[in-house]
Design an enzyme around this catalytic site. Sequence first.
Site, mmCIF file in Angstrom:
data_model
loop_
_atom_site.group_PDB
_atom_site.id
_atom_site.type_symbol
_atom_site.label_atom_id
_atom_site.label_comp_id
_atom_site.label_asym_id
_atom_site.label_seq_id
_atom_site.Cartn_x
_atom_site.Cartn_y
_atom_site.Cartn_z
ATOM 1 N N GLU A 117 -1.637 13.382 -35.567
ATOM 2 C CA GLU A 117 -1.690 12.360 -34.510
ATOM 3 C C GLU A 117 -2.671 12.850 -33.454
ATOM 4 O O GLU A 117 -2.632 14.019 -33.069
ATOM 5 C CB GLU A 117 -0.294 12.180 -33.888
ATOM 6 C CG GLU A 117 -0.289 11.327 -32.629
ATOM 7 C CD GLU A 117 1.102 11.211 -31.978
ATOM 8 O OE1 GLU A 117 2.127 11.276 -32.684
ATOM 9 O OE2 GLU A 117 1.133 11.071 -30.742
ATOM 10 N N GLU A 157 -3.145 9.012 -22.609
ATOM 11 C CA GLU A 157 -1.695 9.016 -22.451
ATOM 12 C C GLU A 157 -1.326 9.501 -21.053
ATOM 13 O O GLU A 157 -1.949 10.411 -20.506
ATOM 14 C CB GLU A 157 -1.027 9.935 -23.485
ATOM 15 C CG GLU A 157 0.491 9.886 -23.409
ATOM 16 C CD GLU A 157 1.170 10.609 -24.565
ATOM 17 O OE1 GLU A 157 0.629 11.617 -25.033
ATOM 18 O OE2 GLU A 157 2.251 10.158 -24.973
#
Length: 332
Positions: free
Chosen positions: A135, A140
């Site tokens: 990932e 974020e």
Amino acid sequence: MRTGVAILSLVSVLIPAASTQFTLADVYVGNDFFNGWSWQTINDPTNGRVNYVSQGVARGMNLSYATDTKFFMRADDYNIVPPNTRGRNSVRILSNKAYGDSLAVLDLQHMPEGCSTWPAFWSLSQKGPWPAGGEIDIIEGVNMDTQNLMSLHTSPGCTMPQQRLETGTVTSTNCDANVNYNQGCGVQDAAGSFGVPFNARGGGWYAMARTQQDGIRVWFWPRDSPDVPLAVRAPVPGLFPTIMPDPTWGAPVAAFPIGPYCDYAAHFDAHQFVFDLTFCGDLAGNVYTSTGCSGSCVDFVNNNPQAFTNAYWEVNSLRIYTATETPYPPIV
Ligand SMILES: *[C@@H]1O[C@H](CO)[C@@H](O)[C@H](O)[C@H]1NC(C)=O
């Protein structure tokens, strides 16, 4: 002469001799998202107070909206959330196509902001199961954060050196999702790369390159930066059919080099891209009061629809270029 040689060899250590050129594969602008991406209605794997809705529902409620040049995804900023439901209506979309060695350029005008929000733009293995295949988190952050966090989450056996050629700050070095409560290996950017100040300056450009040769790198240029490479800025999406990170790009914000401590092929395969917006949950909920908010995160989400007016993504374009590896030049 000796000094010259010393400088040259230092430069050759810092800048890889070979370069990878990337060729435009896909451009997503406006309505392209409705055709090339899937609206996932899953229960949030990160336990957020969110109800991910289908494309039909999202378009009906105007939680997803496109023009010829813009694509919007937003939280429901109208309804109170009843107790016995999954949570606030929102959107999570997944690209139908998966990409291996590639360079993605996201021209982003606005990202979701505010208390309880946890927006992310990231990629994950099509094959899985997570975290197999890896990932890559490109954007974020949570709540009132102003600094973007980029990180990798992998299967065991992938760590990053503390010292790297990057402008960001290392927050953790073990990428293994099974340790440190899935913290991953993270690098944090400077203030202004996320949230309210990011939006105030009109956003900017994120670029993520991934290759066997150079590992995974992320660059960020705010809208007002004088240094945005022309091929990144690309006033017309698709104007430049090829792109290549060169020294004018400067050091990446985050560099995740591949080597003996993290084998690329063993940890990363073809990835699909994701945009999502959840609320509270494993990250935003747990650090709610230490990242600029107060009270109960879930109560806030349930009862304050008007607080979500700025909880939206406004995407100008996403361009994906795939890699054409060029051979190393001969050693002279
Ligand atoms: C739907 O959302 C877009 C983007 O925020 C906005 O420009 C448009 O006015 C909205 N449409 C309606 C009917 O509210």
